[in-house]
Scaffold this motif. Structure first.
Motif, short mmCIF file in Angstrom:
data_model
loop_
_atom_site.label_atom_id
_atom_site.label_comp_id
_atom_site.label_asym_id
_atom_site.label_seq_id
_atom_site.Cartn_x
_atom_site.Cartn_y
_atom_site.Cartn_z
N UNK A 1 0.90 5.00 -2.01
CA UNK A 1 -0.26 4.53 -1.50
C UNK A 1 0.20 2.95 -1.41
N UNK A 2 -0.48 2.70 -0.25
CA UNK A 2 -0.33 1.43 0.48
C UNK A 2 -1.73 0.62 0.46
N UNK B 1 4.20 -0.73 -2.48
CA UNK B 1 3.24 0.23 -2.71
C UNK B 1 3.14 0.86 -3.94
N UNK B 2 2.14 1.84 -4.18
CA UNK B 2 2.12 2.64 -5.57
C UNK B 2 2.93 3.85 -5.44
N UNK B 3 3.52 4.59 -6.21
CA UNK B 3 4.25 5.81 -6.34
C UNK B 3 3.52 6.68 -7.46
N UNK B 4 3.02 7.73 -7.07
CA UNK B 4 2.91 8.88 -8.12
C UNK B 4 3.89 10.15 -7.89
N UNK B 5 4.59 10.17 -8.89
CA UNK B 5 5.73 11.32 -8.85
C UNK B 5 5.59 12.37 -9.82
N UNK C 1 0.57 10.47 1.97
CA UNK C 1 0.55 8.96 1.90
C UNK C 1 -0.91 8.51 1.89
N UNK C 2 -1.33 7.59 1.33
CA UNK C 2 -2.64 7.40 1.22
C UNK C 2 -3.69 8.32 1.21
N UNK C 3 -3.34 9.47 0.56
CA UNK C 3 -4.05 10.47 0.06
C UNK C 3 -4.07 11.61 1.23
#
Length: 413
Positions: free
Chosen positions: A38-39, A66-70, A154-156
């Protein structure tokens, strides 16, 4: 799926006795992961491309925050960049990524790992070439990164289906060799291991120093290269063995020949790491960047030539690959080379063993490949490339079958 899970269980049993960084990702039995990026802005793709261009000009890595969800674990302030050369320059918006979780915040990790690679499969309709070859390396306990797959958002927005590749860094070194304080070099752009004299400058143009950079001490690399190139015939084997793990390297060389992976030292003369193991005082070979396995990189030949590359292939002039050229002349090395090839052909690299693995992997990723946007190949070519050539890229099963038969005939001869 049952065959693939059984193979995974046997592979992991063969590799790991203790818990290492990344085991809960790559050794968990979960083949396909979910990576969400997510940016806080909409034009992220153009920004990443601009930063890639600037980074190339400055010979530097420039990351976008940015944000990372792994797999459900969320990390803020993570670094993202596009990576690669050929894989980047294809016209698709599906670029390869490098993720650095500690670029902006220290101790920002996923299962004790802080770097990942997402490869786009730019010359692989099957999406399996890297996975198959890297799993072979690891089956034989040869240093190589682990490989899974990932659906990347990327960005949902679902952006694509990627190969998820472990990074070769200090955590990798500690896991494989039990130490990480030695010098790690990458053989790029032209790390052919020829002797370039006693001055450091030509080596810095042809290799990248990846650890202990501020010390700028390259003397160990020059020592190993000198042993390789300048030892007398009588002392060559002892001298090379003292500075280089030749037993392990032989198996990596065989593997490159079997899989016709020539965007490597075996062909183009790069795409590998070597690490000065501080416990053994030997350099260790680390395999890297095998996305053009199965003959996708033809070293100037025709695609069908990749099926009949002889076991003693060295690109001309052979003196430009001194590691192969000189080791091939020593019976102790060449006998070990052919012995391992015979073993690998009998026990792994053959249709009876590899076809079920291909079938299981194909079934496991098929629906995710179909569902992913921005693919570099249409779905029908993903299906076809298991059994036939697509866009001058050899089919996986025909390659294994014909390569196996040819190499067996070479060994019998």
């Amino acid at each position: 799926m049952r065959i693939f899970l059984l193979f995974t269980f046997l592979l992991l049993n063969n590799l790991a006795e203790g818990q290492n960084p990344g085991d809960n990702i790559f050794n968990s039995g979960q083949l396909i992961h979910e990576v969400r990026i997510t940016f806080p802005f909409a034009d992220w793709h153009d920004t990443l491309m601009e930063y890639h261009t600037i980074g190339d000009a400055l010979d530097s890595n420039i990351y976008v925050m940015g944000m990372l969800e792994f797999d459900g674990e969320v990390l803020d302030s993570v670094g993202f960049k596009y990576k690669g050369n050929s894989s980047y320059n294809n016209p698709s918006v599906k670029k390869s990524w490098k993720i650095s979780t500690e670029e902006f915040v220290s101790s920002n990790e996923v299962d004790d790992l802080n770097e990942f690679n997402l490869n786009n499969g730019f010359k692989d309709p099957s999406m399996l070439r890297e996975k198959l070859m890297l799993d072979f390396f690891r089956h034989y306990n040869l240093p190589a990164p682990r490989c899974d797959f990932a659906n990347v958002y990327v960005n949902d927005e679902l952006w694509g289906f990627y190969s998820l590749i472990e990074e070769v860094d200090k955590k990798f070194l500690q896991s494989h060799f039990g130490n990480d304080s030695g010098n790690l070099y990458k053989g790029d752009p032209h790390g052919d291991l020829r002797c370039l004299g006693n001055n450091i400058d030509p080596y810095t143009d042809n290799y990248e120093k990846k650890t202990n950079e501020t010390e700028n001490d390259w003397s160990d690399l020059l020592w190993m290269i000198d042993n390789l190139n300048n030892s007398t015939a009588e002392d060559f084997v002892d001298s090379l063995n003292s500075s280089f793990n030749t037993e392990a390297y032989m198996k990596s060389w065989v593997t490159s020949i079997m899989f016709s992976q020539f965007d490597s030292y075996t062909g183009s003369g790069h795409n590998y790491f070597i690490y000065h193991n501080q416990d053994s005082n030997q350099f260790e070979w680390i395999n890297w960047d095998v996305n053009e396995a199965f003959g996708s990189f033809t070293v100037g030949g025709q695609i069908d030539d990749m099926l009949t590359v002889p076991i003693d292939y060295i690109p001309a002039p052979a003196t430009n690959r001194p590691l192969h050229n000189k080791m091939k002349e020593e019976d102790v090395y060449w006998d070990a080379y052919r012995s391992f090839m015979c073993n690998a052909l009998s026990n792994y690299f053959n249709p009876g063993f590899m076809f079920p693995i291909i079938d299981s992997l194909y079934t496991a990723i098929q629906q995710d490949v179909y569902a992913a946007p921005n693919s570099l190949f249409p779905d029908n070519q993903f299906d076809q490339n298991m059994d036939e050539s697509v866009n001058n890229l050899l089919g996986l099963k025909p390659f294994i079958e014909q390569r196996y038969e040819f190499l067996m005939s070479e060994l019998e001869g």
